[in-house]
Design an enzyme around this catalytic site. Structure first.
Site, PDB file in Angstrom:
ATOM      1  N   HIS A 140       0.813  -1.220   0.000  1.00  0.00           N
ATOM      2  CA  HIS A 140       0.000   0.000   0.000  1.00  0.00           C
ATOM      3  C   HIS A 140       0.845   1.269   0.000  1.00  0.00           C
ATOM      4  CE1 HIS A 140      -4.251  -1.303   0.448  1.00  0.00           C
ATOM      5  NE2 HIS A 140      -3.657  -2.450   0.766  1.00  0.00           N
ATOM      6  N   HIS A 173      -1.977 -13.420  -0.409  1.00  0.00           N
ATOM      7  CA  HIS A 173      -3.296 -13.814   0.104  1.00  0.00           C
ATOM      8  C   HIS A 173      -3.257 -15.199   0.740  1.00  0.00           C
ATOM      9  CE1 HIS A 173      -5.625 -10.897  -2.794  1.00  0.00           C
ATOM     10  NE2 HIS A 173      -4.911 -10.272  -1.874  1.00  0.00           N
TER      11      HIS A 173
END
Length: 335
Positions: free
Chosen positions: A76, A202
């Protein structure tokens, strides 16, 4: 002097020059085009990386989920124009924080980065940037989760502004097309196998129900594995979940706390929680790499390491640019 002698002298000179050039290149090969270097703090704060590593181990021992947060932080922050810890800045009257935007939903545990920063400051005041702490905590967090150790360069400096208004331009959403996802990463130098590997993050962590209820209500997405659906419905029993409540599904039920290649086997079995997970397994551009990573964890780790390295070196501030923040959530006061 004969022409042969002149030629011999020329050849010898060329060899010496070439050797000197190669030696110079070898000596500086540790330096990247971004201006970052290995072990940047060897003189100004030799203990820096050891302090960060020890803090990561201690915090992970007490709060396991912190490692997921550190891993998300590097994505991010570094994917949004520059790897300069702009993500960590709080909102002010003039500036909205990236942390408060929809693309940053679910990011948490920033206080533990503050803990690491405080420990580093005790050793070496005003020496180590929050940008480097963010990157190195992600690297060491990956190791705690069972992933590969990735040698990363340092020397980043901290930015003085938030890029909240740019997040949607740089960070793909979980419902974006695979073309958009690939293009966003290609823009910062990450190729298709690198994208497939990055999404392997993930393998750990969890997905909040607000991000996946559209696949369950009003009707269940027919591509979901029917054996996995009851678990998802149990965890996400509310069609309109409260974003502030702790309602989530673990990304990988088999090895939820281990960074491994089980994610790829899951998405090939239609157990991916997000649309992007399903697309990754089905798209003809990415499926071959998914299949390979599902079979070979070493290959997954290799491509993941390469992609994280590229991501961590995305347009950093170095030299006299930026600053070394005293606190990671606020810029230094200008005098």
């Amino acid at each position: 002097m004969g022409s042969k002698a002149h030629l011999l002298i020329f050849i010898i000179s060329a060899i010496i020059s070439s050797t000197a050039f190669c030696a110079h290149n070898k000596e500086n090969s540790h330096k990247s085009s971004s201006g970052l270097v290995m072990n940047y703090y060897k003189d100004s704060c030799p203990q820096a990386e050891d302090v960060i590593r020890e803090q990561v181990k201690l915090l992970y021992k007490r709060h396991k989920n912190t490692a997921f947060s550190w891993l998300r932080n590097i994505f991010h922050d570094c994917a949004v124009e520059s790897c300069d810890a702009s993500l960590l800045l709080d909102s002010t009257r003039r500036m909205m924080s990236e942390k408060e935007m929809d693309r940053s939903f679910g990011l948490r545990n920033f206080r533990y980065l503050d803990t690491i920063k405080e420990a580093v400051e005790r050793e070496c005041p005003d020496a180590v940037s929050c940008a480097d702490i963010l990157v190195l905590s992600a690297r060491d967090g990956i190791v705690e989760l069972g992933g590969p150790y990735i040698p990363l360069k340092t020397g980043r400096r901290d930015g003085r502004r938030s890029r909240a208004e740019m997040l949607e331009q740089y960070l793909p959403d979980h419902n974006e097309s695979m073309s958009v996802v690939l293009d966003r990463f290609k823009a910062i130098g990450i190729d298709t196998p690198g994208v497939v590997a990055l999404l392997g993050a993930h393998s750990v962590g969890r997905t909040h129900c607000t991000k996946l209820v559209h696949r369950l209500y009003p009707e269940v997405d027919p591509v979901l594995n029917p054996d996995h659906v009851p678990h998802m419905l149990k965890k996400c029993h509310d069609p309109i979940p409260d974003p502030k409540s702790v309602q989530y599904v673990r990304n990988d039920r088999g090895t939820p706390m281990i960074f491994d290649n089980n994610y790829y086997r899951n998405i090939l079995d239609n157990k991916g929680l997000l649309i992007v997970d399903h697309q990754l397994a089905m798209d003809e551009r990415t499926r071959p790499y998914v299949l390979k990573m599902a079979k070979k964890q070493d290959y997954f780790f290799k491509e993941f390491s390469k992609a994280i390295t590229v991501l961590s070196e995305n347009n950093p501030l170095t030299g006299s640019k930026g600053e070394i923040r005293k606190q990671c959530n606020v810029v230094n006061k200008l005098h």
